[in-house]
Design a protein around this motif. Structure first.
Motif, PDB file in Angstrom:
ATOM      1  N   UNK A   1       0.868  -1.185   0.000  1.00 45.23           N
ATOM      2  CA  UNK A   1       0.000   0.000   0.000  1.00 45.23           C
ATOM      3  C   UNK A   1       0.889   1.213   0.000  1.00 45.23           C
ATOM      4  N   UNK A   2       1.025   1.881  -1.138  1.00 43.81           N
ATOM      5  CA  UNK A   2       1.934   3.023  -1.206  1.00 43.81           C
ATOM      6  C   UNK A   2       1.134   4.324  -1.151  1.00 43.81           C
ATOM      7  N   UNK A   3       1.819   5.429  -1.287  1.00 42.83           N
ATOM      8  CA  UNK A   3       1.151   6.710  -1.038  1.00 42.83           C
ATOM      9  C   UNK A   3       1.539   7.751  -2.090  1.00 42.83           C
ATOM     10  N   UNK A   4       0.618   8.658  -2.364  1.00 40.85           N
ATOM     11  CA  UNK A   4       0.935   9.716  -3.335  1.00 40.85           C
ATOM     12  C   UNK A   4       1.667  10.879  -2.653  1.00 40.85           C
ATOM     13  N   UNK A   5       1.863  10.784  -1.334  1.00 41.91           N
ATOM     14  CA  UNK A   5       2.650  11.823  -0.630  1.00 41.91           C
ATOM     15  C   UNK A   5       3.713  11.137   0.250  1.00 41.91           C
ATOM     16  N   UNK A   6       4.750  11.903   0.629  1.00 42.72           N
ATOM     17  CA  UNK A   6       5.854  11.278   1.379  1.00 42.72           C
ATOM     18  C   UNK A   6       5.396  10.602   2.671  1.00 42.72           C
ATOM     19  N   UNK A   7       5.978   9.446   2.958  1.00 43.55           N
ATOM     20  CA  UNK A   7       5.643   8.719   4.191  1.00 43.55           C
ATOM     21  C   UNK A   7       6.772   8.812   5.212  1.00 43.55           C
ATOM     22  N   UNK A   8       7.975   9.060   4.722  1.00 42.19           N
ATOM     23  CA  UNK A   8       9.138   9.097   5.617  1.00 42.19           C
ATOM     24  C   UNK A   8       9.976  10.327   5.318  1.00 42.19           C
ATOM     25  N   UNK A   9      10.582  10.819   6.370  1.00 39.71           N
ATOM     26  CA  UNK A   9      11.518  11.934   6.193  1.00 39.71           C
ATOM     27  C   UNK A   9      12.909  11.322   5.993  1.00 39.71           C
TER      28      UNK A   9
END
Ligand code: FAD
Length: 351
Positions: free
Chosen positions: A179-187
């Motif tokens: 399940x990926x994301x269209x916005x950053x998940x990690x810094x």
């Protein structure tokens, strides 16, 4: 699918060691591996061994009896922000695909060698991102019940470089959904990567740039391995896991640190991983126990820049590597009372 007999496994592992597989099957896709597993009653670790690219495995010089399956190949499909991927896919092909599709969540694991199954089995991680962060489910073949099952992420427990699949070896990983994301998940907070970003004038908060930054950071750290590249070094990456230490042990280790920053680093590392456990750098532990970068035992060497990588410089046997690993583990225990755990999996019989 390729079916071979009495094949040396050395050329199928990153350490370049290992005896023969009695029967070797190279499964090039989901159907190949499933039909192989369904074809007879196997017992894992007795007459069946399943590997990806052998980049985290030390295979005995005595070889492996029965059938060894190398799962190498498969397909990647996207459904919105979900990606369904066969377990035999080279991990970095999946990362590349996710970045090309503008999906965040895997990009910091760029260029970790191995296939998708190996990545899930060992919960690979780099630069503050781990596989379990975005894993949704895993399809496995259960050798005991002889059926395929879908395990949701919550059915599996994950921790630092470990998954409960390691305690359930009858589950063979076939396919996974992320399940990926269209916005950053990690810094991206690792200093080594931020330095590279600045030098290359790349933006650590841009997805495409992140892949470039991590590739270069890993190149500088000697952490890139490609099975078809004859110049790749023969290591299995970090041989030992970063051990858990008490505060007193951390203070003791700090005395041996070349930069005097170990304690600070331990605390920083622990924060980045979001845990309260104190993990010390295994590299510092080795140095504190008296081992040195570039130290050699015949054809086995501690990498000249990265002491944690045990290297086969040419002609080492698996037993030689195991002997050095055992020597390191026992010396560290004796001198520092720290228990080192191998990150590399040992397969087959050793002395
Ligand atoms: C140069 C280098 C750098 C590395 N850097 C990193 C890093 O930054 N971070 C990190 O976490 N790791 C790193 N590693 C370790 C390695 O890349 C990972 O552990 C990788 O996921 C191993 O994948 P593989 O396909 O090579 O696994 P293999 O070595 O083939 O197998 C590993 C284990 O998984 C089991 N397994 C494999 N396939 C299946 C399956 N289908 N079902 C069930 N069990 C299976 C095997 O039995 C074995 O026990 C590095 C290794 C090298 C050589």
């Amino acid at each position: 699918m390729q079916i071979l007999t009495n094949q040396s496994l050395a050329k199928y592992t990153s350490l370049g060691v290992g005896g023969n597989a009695e029967k070797l099957i190279i499964a090039e896709n989901y159907n190949d591996i499933l039909s192989t597993l369904e074809s007879q009653d196997f017992v894992i670790g007795e007459d069946l061994w399943v590997l990806g690219f052998g980049s985290n495995s030390l295979i005995s010089d005595k070889g492996l009896p029965g059938t060894t399956v190398l799962y190498r190949g498969g397909k990647i499909e996207r459904n919105g922000s979900k990606i369904v991927v066969d377990g035999g896919v080279w991990w970095d092909d999946l990362v590349k695909y996710s970045v090309q599709n503008e999906l965040w969540g895997l990009e910091l694991t760029t260029e970790i060698p191995g296939n998708v199954s190996g990545a899930i089995h060992g919960n690979i991680a780099a630069y503050g991102q781990q596989v379990s962060d975005t894993l949704n489910s895993v399809e496995v073949y259960d050798l005991q019940q002889k059926i395929t099952l879908t395990l949701k992420k919550d059915d599996i427990s994950f921790s630092y470089r470990a998954s409960s699949l390691q305690q359930n070896p009858h589950y063979i990983i076939l396919r996974a959904t992320f399940d990926l994301s269209s916005s950053p998940l990690h810094e991206l907070r690792y200093n080594s990567a931020l330095v590279v970003a600045e030098e290359l004038a790349k933006d650590p908060n841009n997805l495409q740039d992140r892949r470039v930054i991590i590739t270069e950071t890993r190149r500088r750290a000697g952490s890139i391995f490609h099975p078809d590249d004859p110049t790749s070094e023969h290591t299995a990456g970090s041989f030992f896991k970063n051990p858990l230490v008490t505060k007193d042990q951390a203070i003791n280790l700090a005395k041996y640190d070349e930069t005097g920053k170990t304690l600070e680093r331990i605390q920083e590392q622990s924060k980045i991983h979001g845990g309260d456990a104190q993990r010390a750098s295994a590299a510092h532990v080795l140095l504190a126990a008296g081992f040195n970068r570039g130290q050699t035992w015949g054809a086995v060497r501690l990498h000249p820049s990265h002491v944690l990588k045990l290297e086969n410089t040419g002609g080492a046997k698996a037993q030689d590597i195991k002997n050095v690993a055992d020597l390191i583990t026992s010396t560290v225990k004796e001198k520092l009372e720290i228990k080192l755990e191998s990150e590399v999996k040992q397969l087959g019989q050793f002395d």
